[in-house]
Design a protein around this motif. Sequence first.
Motif, short mmCIF file in Angstrom:
data_model
loop_
_atom_site.label_atom_id
_atom_site.label_comp_id
_atom_site.label_asym_id
_atom_site.label_seq_id
_atom_site.Cartn_x
_atom_site.Cartn_y
_atom_site.Cartn_z
N ARG A 272 62.95 15.43 87.00
CA ARG A 272 61.46 14.45 86.95
C ARG A 272 60.47 15.49 86.21
O ARG A 272 59.96 14.73 85.17
CB ARG A 272 61.26 13.90 88.14
N THR A 273 60.28 16.69 86.62
CA THR A 273 59.35 17.61 85.90
C THR A 273 59.65 17.74 84.48
O THR A 273 58.84 17.79 83.67
CB THR A 273 59.35 18.76 86.76
N LYS A 274 60.84 18.07 84.10
CA LYS A 274 61.30 18.36 82.88
C LYS A 274 60.97 17.09 82.02
O LYS A 274 60.26 17.21 80.80
CB LYS A 274 62.68 18.77 82.79
N LYS A 275 61.33 15.78 82.33
CA LYS A 275 61.03 14.63 81.70
C LYS A 275 59.43 14.53 81.34
O LYS A 275 59.11 14.15 80.42
CB LYS A 275 61.51 13.42 82.37
N CYS A 276 58.64 14.76 82.72
CA CYS A 276 57.31 14.78 82.20
C CYS A 276 56.73 15.73 81.43
O CYS A 276 55.82 15.39 80.76
CB CYS A 276 56.81 14.90 83.87
N LEU A 277 57.23 17.06 81.34
CA LEU A 277 56.76 17.93 80.58
C LEU A 277 57.21 17.53 79.05
O LEU A 277 56.15 17.80 78.00
CB LEU A 277 57.35 19.06 80.96
N GLN A 278 58.25 16.88 78.98
CA GLN A 278 58.70 16.45 77.59
C GLN A 278 57.99 15.34 77.09
O GLN A 278 57.37 15.34 75.89
CB GLN A 278 60.17 16.13 77.59
N TRP B 96 68.80 18.67 100.34
CA TRP B 96 67.55 19.31 100.01
C TRP B 96 67.81 19.82 98.66
O TRP B 96 66.86 19.96 97.94
CB TRP B 96 66.93 20.38 100.81
N ARG B 97 68.83 20.40 98.37
CA ARG B 97 69.16 20.80 97.04
C ARG B 97 69.31 19.72 95.99
O ARG B 97 68.79 19.72 94.87
CB ARG B 97 70.52 21.65 96.83
N LEU B 98 69.77 18.44 96.18
CA LEU B 98 69.77 17.39 95.45
C LEU B 98 68.28 16.75 95.16
O LEU B 98 68.05 16.60 94.28
CB LEU B 98 70.68 16.32 95.90
N ARG B 99 67.47 16.88 96.21
CA ARG B 99 65.91 16.69 96.00
C ARG B 99 65.35 17.54 95.01
O ARG B 99 64.56 17.25 94.19
CB ARG B 99 65.43 16.42 97.28
N TYR B 100 65.56 18.84 95.27
CA TYR B 100 65.25 19.86 94.43
C TYR B 100 65.44 19.61 92.96
O TYR B 100 64.55 19.53 92.02
CB TYR B 100 65.50 21.11 94.97
N ASP B 101 66.83 19.47 92.70
CA ASP B 101 67.20 19.11 91.20
C ASP B 101 66.90 17.87 90.69
O ASP B 101 66.44 18.06 89.59
CB ASP B 101 68.86 18.91 91.41
N GLU B 102 66.45 16.79 91.63
CA GLU B 102 65.92 15.52 90.94
C GLU B 102 64.40 15.78 90.48
O GLU B 102 63.94 15.45 89.49
CB GLU B 102 65.98 14.45 92.23
N GLU B 103 63.92 16.57 91.50
CA GLU B 103 62.47 16.95 91.08
C GLU B 103 62.22 17.79 89.84
O GLU B 103 61.34 17.60 89.11
CB GLU B 103 61.60 17.78 92.14
N VAL B 104 63.28 18.71 89.56
CA VAL B 104 63.34 19.59 88.57
C VAL B 104 63.48 18.79 87.03
O VAL B 104 62.90 18.76 86.23
CB VAL B 104 64.30 20.83 88.61
#
Length: 132
Positions: A70-76, A60-68
């Motif tokens: 992905r979110t950073k890339k989308c924001l950029q 779950w931590r890995l999934r959370y990190d991946e989502e973070v």
Amino acid sequence: MVGGKRRSIFVTLAFLMLMGVAVYFRLWAIHYNISSDDTQLLRRQFDIANKEAMDESAEWRLRYDEEVDRTKKCLQELQAFQESSQKGEVASGVNHKLAILQKENAILLERVETLKRELEEERLKCSSRYMN
């Protein structure tokens, strides 16, 4: 006689009591071994459950990190898009290129139609030669 019979009953009763105590201690020893095995089994099961929980937590931590990430890339990308859309030059340059490409496309379509007509004329010429 009565004294001998009593004595015999007393000895038999004492023997039976001694055997009962021996059987009781034997059963207690067996139960103790089983209980200690149960304790070890429970400890192993707990360790396995604990490892599974830690693995799931890590997943779950890995999934959370991946989502973070992905979110950073989308924001950029969103910020880059907003910056580029604020610049009118980029938008007008894209529109200009689109207009040029549309003109080229129209010219190429006309050329394709011309080539199709020429091809059809050549086919007619060839078929008329073979018929004569």
